[in-house]
Scaffold this active site. Structure first.
Site, PDB file in Angstrom:
ATOM      1  CD  GLU A 244      90.378 142.164  15.926  1.00 46.81           C
ATOM      2  OE1 GLU A 244      90.963 141.563  16.836  1.00 46.81           O
ATOM      3  OE2 GLU A 244      89.798 141.579  14.991  1.00 46.81           O
TER       4      GLU A 244
ATOM      5  CD  GLU B 280      92.333 141.446  10.993  1.00 46.91           C
ATOM      6  OE1 GLU B 280      92.170 140.344  11.541  1.00 46.91           O
ATOM      7  OE2 GLU B 280      92.858 142.414  11.557  1.00 46.91           O
TER       8      GLU B 280
HETATM    9  C1  GLA Z   1      92.440 139.690  14.688  1.00 46.90           C
HETATM   10  C2  GLA Z   1      93.589 140.673  14.621  1.00 46.90           C
HETATM   11  C3  GLA Z   1      94.714 140.236  13.749  1.00 46.90           C
HETATM   12  C4  GLA Z   1      94.957 138.763  13.883  1.00 46.90           C
HETATM   13  C5  GLA Z   1      93.692 138.019  13.573  1.00 46.90           C
HETATM   14  C6  GLA Z   1      93.856 136.529  13.615  1.00 46.90           C
HETATM   15  O1  GLA Z   1      91.422 139.975  13.851  1.00 46.90           O
HETATM   16  O2  GLA Z   1      93.177 141.964  14.236  1.00 46.90           O
HETATM   17  O3  GLA Z   1      95.856 140.969  14.138  1.00 46.90           O
HETATM   18  O4  GLA Z   1      95.394 138.471  15.165  1.00 46.90           O
HETATM   19  O5  GLA Z   1      92.741 138.352  14.545  1.00 46.90           O
HETATM   20  O6  GLA Z   1      92.644 135.880  13.306  1.00 46.90           O
END
Ligand code: GLA
Ligand code: ZN
Length: 670
Positions: free
Chosen positions: A149, A305
């Site tokens: 991210e 995710e």
């Molecule tokens: C982000 C991060 C993860 C985690 C999630 C929690 O997407 O990439 O490492 O922290 O949020 O929702």
């Protein structure tokens, strides 16, 4: 189209490094029961795999990779560069970021590297190289996940120097820069490159999102996005040098503001993203984000995710209701995903994500609702095999999404602080969503000729070449829809003189003389040609017709009886201009006309509140039918008699869909 994977990857972020060995075996046993076939590992392990400046330690990661390889997992291997180890801050404080307020940070948090720190770059590159050297030829490593991210911003001295270099490259001469930023205003003319400072709270900042010179802020955003993109490319190339055929991605965040994802996607092998709607995010917004992520490359993407149950970082972390995770996963697949991955596979014991949902909850067993739902979805996806992978989402409508416009619109001062880029785009998207009309989210440099209609709300910043491009699209018969706050500035945020909407004036057949801003408690009224009345908000263009016809006139305020919505024939095509923020019903009225003139059709010809999406492979059409409402809904007759691939059951004219019910139906392609 070529399939990126052999099967639907099903799994997610997995951190066995946080757990003792006996748990690992338990994990493997449980995951097998859920048909989990993929794990994203090594996302935040830099401190473990490089305990000091000159020392790497891969024993544990070797074991993890070996364990997963034995279980025939598709491993998504992250490079761990999104959170820096403490030793690096201690020895090289410059690796930390300086924030908007000028505070230089210490060790802590994540996403914390200055993108222009040579020290950070050196160690990140090396780490990526070491990993690629070691695991690049492992056939179970299916995908590389660079960093995590990417985001945020840095206003440190290193970045300032790099910004000057970036600007010099862009503008060549200091005169060109002064002109682009209109620095004669307030006498901010600079005479040397080293007089340029970063636009933050210590310099041009007015508020976090506003500076005295939007043009400067927009260039800073472009620069910041480019700086991080260089970080990505650096790691990508380091991986490539040892694993030339690696599939390389980094996880994006939907409509995240700071990075120009269309530019990023050109450098990525496959787009992946993290989808975290909150309890009150409209489903149309979730769908729009998926379409945007698919649009970045015009290809299927990875859902890197999602939570199986709840988040921890939102104000209210509601549980996903029974069936919701399944329905949401199918919505994701429907809009173009080829993977379903979770954050996270096992819920952590401490720190800020201990309340974040996971496949294995703190109870540590399979006897949970969440596990059962994950396992049953795993079963279904397993039975689906690879048939969906690589399938397209054909669309006849393109909606422009553009980060330059996002920045320009939100960094400018006036006319209305409530004007939010994503909300404006979403309002239009919602119309198509509710009618089950497929949409591509497209960049400004897309090939418009592929679309019967191009929708361009708040196309405020019109870069070089855009006007002729739109003109030839419409001349050849295209339908173009735009509206308030469009065609106003060039790519440096300087106004096109001669009347709004600048270069779009001739095309739209109108002149906008003034723009009124309405506070939340204010509204205006307007009347359509058929006599229906409606209310409007936010901004009101005061329009003069110059060839266009009015579809609705204001009926209140001093500009009552002047046009609010117009339509102009141009060449073989038509331009619709919507000069104010309409209520959804009124927008629907206008867009219904747009659809009628462009002959765009929904996926099936039926009025329904079900979401219906079609993905098409070479020889098949896959219809996803989803009930994302709170009511039970009848099946459209179009589908009666077809068999739901997910359950094997035949649907009949009497079939109804309870909330979160899903069906997947298949037709041969004609
Ligand atoms: C982000 C991060 C993860 C985690 C999630 C929690 O997407 O990439 O490492 O922290 O949020 O929702
Ligand atoms: Zn910096």
């Amino acid at each position: 189209m070529k399939k990126a994977f052999k099967r639907i990857l099903y799994g997610g972020d997995y951190n066995p490094n946080q757990w003792p060995r006996e748990i690992w075996q338990e994990d493997m046993n449980l995951f097998r029961k859920a048909n989990i076939n993929s794990a994203t590992i090594n996302v935040f392990s830099w401190a473990k795999i490089q305990p000091s400046e000159h020392e790497y330690y891969f024993d544990e990661l070797d074991e993890i990779v070996e364990m997963l390889s034995k279980e025939n997992y598709d491993i998504v291997l992250a490079t761990s560069t999104a959170a820096l180890p403490a030793w690096m801050f201690k020895k090289y404080p410059e690796v930390a970021r300086t924030d908007y307020y000028g505070r230089h940070h210490k060790f802590g948090q994540r996403h914390n590297a200055c993108p222009n720190s040579l020290v950070y770059q050196k160690y990140a590159r090396r780490l990526a190289e070491e990993l690629a050297k070691r695991y690049g030829s492992n056939e179970h490593v299916t995908c590389w996940h660079v960093n995590n991210e990417y985001g945020g911003e840095c206003f440190c001295e290193n970045c300032e120097k790099a910004f000057r270099v970036w600007l010099k490259d862009k503008y060549q001469t200091i005169e060109a820069l002064n002109k682009a930023w209109n620095l004669e205003f307030w006498g901010h003319t600079v005479y040397d490159w080293d007089e340029i400072v970063l636009p933050n709270a210590l310099s041009e900042g007015i508020a976090k999102d506003k500076t005295a010179f939007a043009g400067m802020s927009i260039d800073y955003r472009r620069f910041n996005s480019d700086s991080m993109l260089e970080n990505f490319k650096m790691e990508r190339d380091a991986i490539r040098s040892f694993a030339p055929h690696a599939l390389i991605t980094t996880n994006l965040m939907g409509t995240y503001k700071n990075l120009d994802y269309f530019k990023w996607a050109k450098e990525m092998d496959i787009v992946s993203w993290d989808s975290y709607p909150s309890y009150d995010t409209p489903w149309s917004m979730v769908a729009m984000s998926h379409d945007l992520m698919r649009g970045l490359k015009g290809q299927p993407f990875m859902l890197m995710e999602q939570t199986p149950s709840q988040q921890n970082w939102q104000p209210y972390n509601s549980l996903k209701k029974p069936g919701q995770m399944r329905a949401q996963s199918y919505q994701t697949l429907a809009h173009g995903a080829d993977t379903i991955q979770f954050f996270q596979l096992r819920r952590s014991v401490g720190a800020c994500e201990k309340f974040h949902g996971a496949v294995i909850e703190h109870a540590g067993t399979e006897n949970t609702r969440v596990f059962r739902e994950v396992a049953s979805l795993g079963n279904e996806l397993h039975s689906l095999g690879d048939q969906l992978l690589g399938a397209d989402n054909p669309a006849q409508v393109g909606i422009i999404f553009d980060w330059d416009n996002y920045w320009a619109l939100e960094y400018t001062s006036g006319p209305n602080k409530d004007l939010k880029y994503v909300n404006e785009i979403h309002q239009y998207y919602r119309y198509f969503y509710e009618k089950n009309i497929p949409v591509d989210m497209i960049p400004v440099d897309a090939d418009f000729s592929k679309y019967k209609a191009v929708i361009a709300p708040v196309l405020y910043m019109l870069g070089d070449g855009m006007q002729p491009k739109i003109e030839s699209y419409v001349k050849d018969g295209g339908i173009f829809v735009t509206g308030f706050m469009s065609g106003i500035v060039d790519q440096s945020d300087n106004v096109y003189l001669g009347g709004y909407p600048g270069p779009l004036r001739k095309l739209a057949g109108i002149w906008v003389e003034e723009i009124d801003a309405l506070a939340p408690e204010q509204s205006n009224t307007l009347r359509f040609a058929d006599g229906t009345d409606s209310v409007c908000h936010l901004l009101c263009d005061i329009i003069h017709l110059e060839g266009a016809v009015s579809l609705a006139d204001y009926t209140s305020n001093f500009y009552a009886s002047s046009p609010a919505v117009t339509k102009n024939a141009f060449g073989l095509g038509t331009v619709f201009y919507i000069g104010t923020q309409l209520e959804q019903k009124a927008l629907e009225k206008v867009l219904d006309q747009v659809m009628a003139s462009s002959e765009v059709k929904p996926v099936i010809d039926a009025k329904t509140k079900l979401e219906i999406i079609c993905r098409s492979s070479q020889d098949k059409l896959y219809y996803f039918v989803l009930n994302l409402t709170n009511e039970t809904l009848p099946l459209p007759q179009f589908f009666a008699g077809k068999v739901d691939i997910l359950t094997g059951k035949a649907l009949t004219g009497q079939t109804s869909f309870a909330p979160y019910d899903v069906a997947l139906l298949c037709d041969e392609r004609q």
